[in-house]
Structures are given as C-alpha cells and as structure tokens.
Design a protein around this motif. Sequence first.
Motif, PDB file in Angstrom:
ATOM      1  N   GLY A   4       0.800  -1.213   0.000  1.00  0.00           N
ATOM      2  CA  GLY A   4       0.000   0.000   0.000  1.00  0.00           C
ATOM      3  C   GLY A   4       0.838   1.269   0.000  1.00  0.00           C
ATOM      4  O   GLY A   4       2.025   1.253   0.326  1.00  0.00           O
ATOM      5  N   ARG A   5       0.191   2.371  -0.373  1.00  0.00           N
ATOM      6  CA  ARG A   5       0.885   3.660  -0.449  1.00  0.00           C
ATOM      7  C   ARG A   5       1.538   4.044   0.876  1.00  0.00           C
ATOM      8  O   ARG A   5       2.638   4.594   0.907  1.00  0.00           O
ATOM      9  CB  ARG A   5      -0.108   4.749  -0.881  1.00  0.00           C
ATOM     10  N   ARG A   6       0.864   3.750   1.985  1.00  0.00           N
ATOM     11  CA  ARG A   6       1.425   4.115   3.287  1.00  0.00           C
ATOM     12  C   ARG A   6       2.752   3.407   3.531  1.00  0.00           C
ATOM     13  O   ARG A   6       3.715   4.009   4.010  1.00  0.00           O
ATOM     14  CB  ARG A   6       0.437   3.773   4.401  1.00  0.00           C
ATOM     15  N   TRP A  46       4.879   1.926   1.214  1.00  0.00           N
ATOM     16  CA  TRP A  46       6.007   2.316   0.366  1.00  0.00           C
ATOM     17  C   TRP A  46       6.375   3.785   0.543  1.00  0.00           C
ATOM     18  O   TRP A  46       7.534   4.163   0.379  1.00  0.00           O
ATOM     19  CB  TRP A  46       5.807   1.937  -1.091  1.00  0.00           C
ATOM     20  N   GLY A  47       5.423   4.597   0.920  1.00  0.00           N
ATOM     21  CA  GLY A  47       5.747   5.985   1.208  1.00  0.00           C
ATOM     22  C   GLY A  47       6.641   6.116   2.425  1.00  0.00           C
ATOM     23  O   GLY A  47       7.583   6.930   2.453  1.00  0.00           O
ATOM     24  N   ALA A  50       6.783   6.888  -5.789  1.00  0.00           N
ATOM     25  CA  ALA A  50       5.658   6.353  -6.566  1.00  0.00           C
ATOM     26  C   ALA A  50       5.924   4.898  -6.893  1.00  0.00           C
ATOM     27  O   ALA A  50       7.088   4.466  -6.981  1.00  0.00           O
ATOM     28  CB  ALA A  50       5.458   7.150  -7.857  1.00  0.00           C
ATOM     29  N   ALA A  51       4.847   4.133  -7.044  1.00  0.00           N
ATOM     30  CA  ALA A  51       4.955   2.720  -7.413  1.00  0.00           C
ATOM     31  C   ALA A  51       3.905   2.404  -8.467  1.00  0.00           C
ATOM     32  O   ALA A  51       2.726   2.756  -8.306  1.00  0.00           O
ATOM     33  CB  ALA A  51       4.773   1.822  -6.192  1.00  0.00           C
ATOM     34  N   TYR A  52       4.319   1.753  -9.547  1.00  0.00           N
ATOM     35  CA  TYR A  52       3.430   1.441 -10.664  1.00  0.00           C
ATOM     36  C   TYR A  52       3.496  -0.054 -10.975  1.00  0.00           C
ATOM     37  O   TYR A  52       4.585  -0.647 -10.992  1.00  0.00           O
ATOM     38  CB  TYR A  52       3.840   2.221 -11.914  1.00  0.00           C
TER      39      TYR A  52
END
Length: 395
Positions: free
Chosen positions: A349-351, A353-354, A360-362
Amino acid sequence: MRVLIAPDDFGGTLTAQEAATVLRDGWLRAAPGSDVRLCPLSDGGPGFLATLRASLGGELLSVTVRSPLGEPVPGAVLVVPGAEGRPVTAYVESAHAAGLALVPPGRRDPAVTSTWGVGELLRAAVASGARRVVVGLGGSATNDAGAGMLAALGVGGPRSPLAHGGGDLGDILADDLGALADVRADLVGVELVGAYDVDVPLLGLHGASAGFAAQKGATPVQAQELERALGHFAHVAVGALAGAVRPDLLAGARSSAPVARLAAQPGAGAAGGLGFGLALLGARLLPGSALVADAVGLSDRIADVDVVLTGEGRFDWQSLHGKVVAAVAARALPLAVPTVVLAGQVDVGRREWGAAGIAAAYAVAETPEQVRESLADPAGTLGRRVERVARTWAL
C-alpha cells in the motif's frame, strides 16, 4: 532529465540487465531527450555474480556442482583481487547450486532438496586462495538450514541425514554434527559473509518454512513439519559447537540463548535457512542489496541524477525487508532524489512504500488478464508501462 535505471531481476522473466535495457528503451521512446543511465542490481539472489562482475571485474572460475536434486549443474566462483592491501574476495551465488530454477515444477519438494552444491561452491571459493568469501543468498529451492552445505564441507558426508533435505532434520542427533566444530575451525582464517536477499529469521511466522516453503512446493502440513525439523536442527547444531559460539552477555545463563541469537538474526532464514548454516560457520550476515549497492557505487550514481527508477517482479512485503527497491530508496532519500518503483505487480500500500521513502509505485499488471499478458510478453508489457511512467515524470 537525468534518469538512473537500477532494477533487480523480474522474477525469473527478465534478468536485471534485460529489465534495465527494456526500461531504458521504453523511457526514451516517451522522452527521447533524457539522459538515461543503467545500473542493474541484485539482492544476493539470481544474477548476483553477473551484477558484481559487470562492476568489479575479476576472474570467473567454472565449477560443476550438485543441484538441489543431486544432479550435476554448472556453477561459478567470481574471484576479485583485493585493492589497497585488502584480501582477495571470492563471490558465490547460492542459486547456481540451490536455485528454484534448477528444479522442475513437478519435482519441487523442500523436504528433500539439498544445499550440498553450495558447500561445493564454498570449497572451490576457499581453494581459489580467497581470504574473504561472500555467498549470495536467495531464490532457493531448498529449506534445509544449510545442512546439505555443511555435509558437503565434511560434517557427515553424503550418507549423513544432513545431506538429504530439511525433512530429515527432525531426527538429527548430536553425533551427526560431531565434526561441525572442526569444520568451523578449518575456516577460521577465511572471512565468511552471507549476503541475504530478505532479512527474515530462521523460525517463526516470517521464517524460512512458514514464510517461503510454499513457494518451493511445500504443502501447509509440510511447512509445519519443516518448521519443527529446523527448530530441532538449530538446537542440536548450536549445542555441537559448545563454546565456539560467542555468548550473549545480556541473556544470562539460559541454555537457549545462543540458539535464539543465531536463529533470530536478520537473514538467518534466507535461502531456506542457508543464512543460519553459514552463521554456524562463523559468517556475518549482511543485506545483499546493500552490499551490491556499495560495490557498484550506487549512492554516487544517484547523486548525479534527477530521478531513479527501480523495480522487480513483485513489489510486496519482502521488498521492504532487504530487497533492491528498499536499498535504492534508502540511498536516494537523503539525496532528495525521488525513487520510482515499477513492478510486475504491486502488493504494498501507499502508506508502506511511502514510509520507505518511495515517491511512486506502478504495476505492469493489475488484473488476472493483465498478469497472463505480462507473463506471455514480459519485455513488451514492461516497456509499454514505462512509457506511460516516463510521460508523468519526464514531461
């Protein structure tokens, strides 16, 4: 725009070098004016030797070793001369002898696959005259805590129960490990390093058996049996070393303290517990991604670009525990260079990897149909995805 492309391999579909080339070509199709630089990386798993040789040079020695199923397979040892008075270093990729790719899907069974061939590679590395030996850990088909490797080095030999996979380790006796202290003593003049791909312990929920045995063909019941077998082996092996293992002064007189310390250290569970087997021989365990990053001068390369693009086959919880993407982000964040991850699938989730410093992750594939398409044409789907990413970041 200056772009550094620094990926790991993409889960057996593309090597790190192939992935880097695909990412570069796709980026340049979308942003042809960019200054794109390649820096393929490794975390200690497949591609470890190729990545290091591209940066460090050295001599590649060919060795024939046993596969996880006992069949002859080609392996290699990379010997690199020491600089400025430092010792000669030999690098070994455990996946050459214990890799999952060496075992056909229908024959995968971590209860019987062995790390014997890794012991043969280690012997060849020491015989080369190297005083420092680095073993890359990752991508294994084994779950024997390095017992097969120990048997190949002289702890029991080919008839020993150590040599036949993790399934036999629950019946190990002290006599089976009687030569362990002598083998460890024979290596005292060699600095051993285990370069692990993921910082997990030997035992427990995220350990070698519970966390990874299923990927190697184990059923849930087998995974539980392997957990018990490796726990028993750890107690017997540490007991066989007696006073050779440095005591933990904070643990008091508890007899289980040395076992807990060796088994719980980060990387002990890497490559089916091969990290633990190396630790029994006195090895230090280090993150393979960090070791490779330092060897290729990653921080200096990042400092000279505007964005760094990294990636791997699946971006999941393991990625943040010793993998390449975490190592890249850790070096880019202090330099205020954004890290962009492009992976076959993104399961973080964004939390999460942030918090790791990733900008950013794609994902290449987000639906079952896209996954099938990606596996059928990994280079084409990755190239098309990075074109879209480049339009976001370069224009």
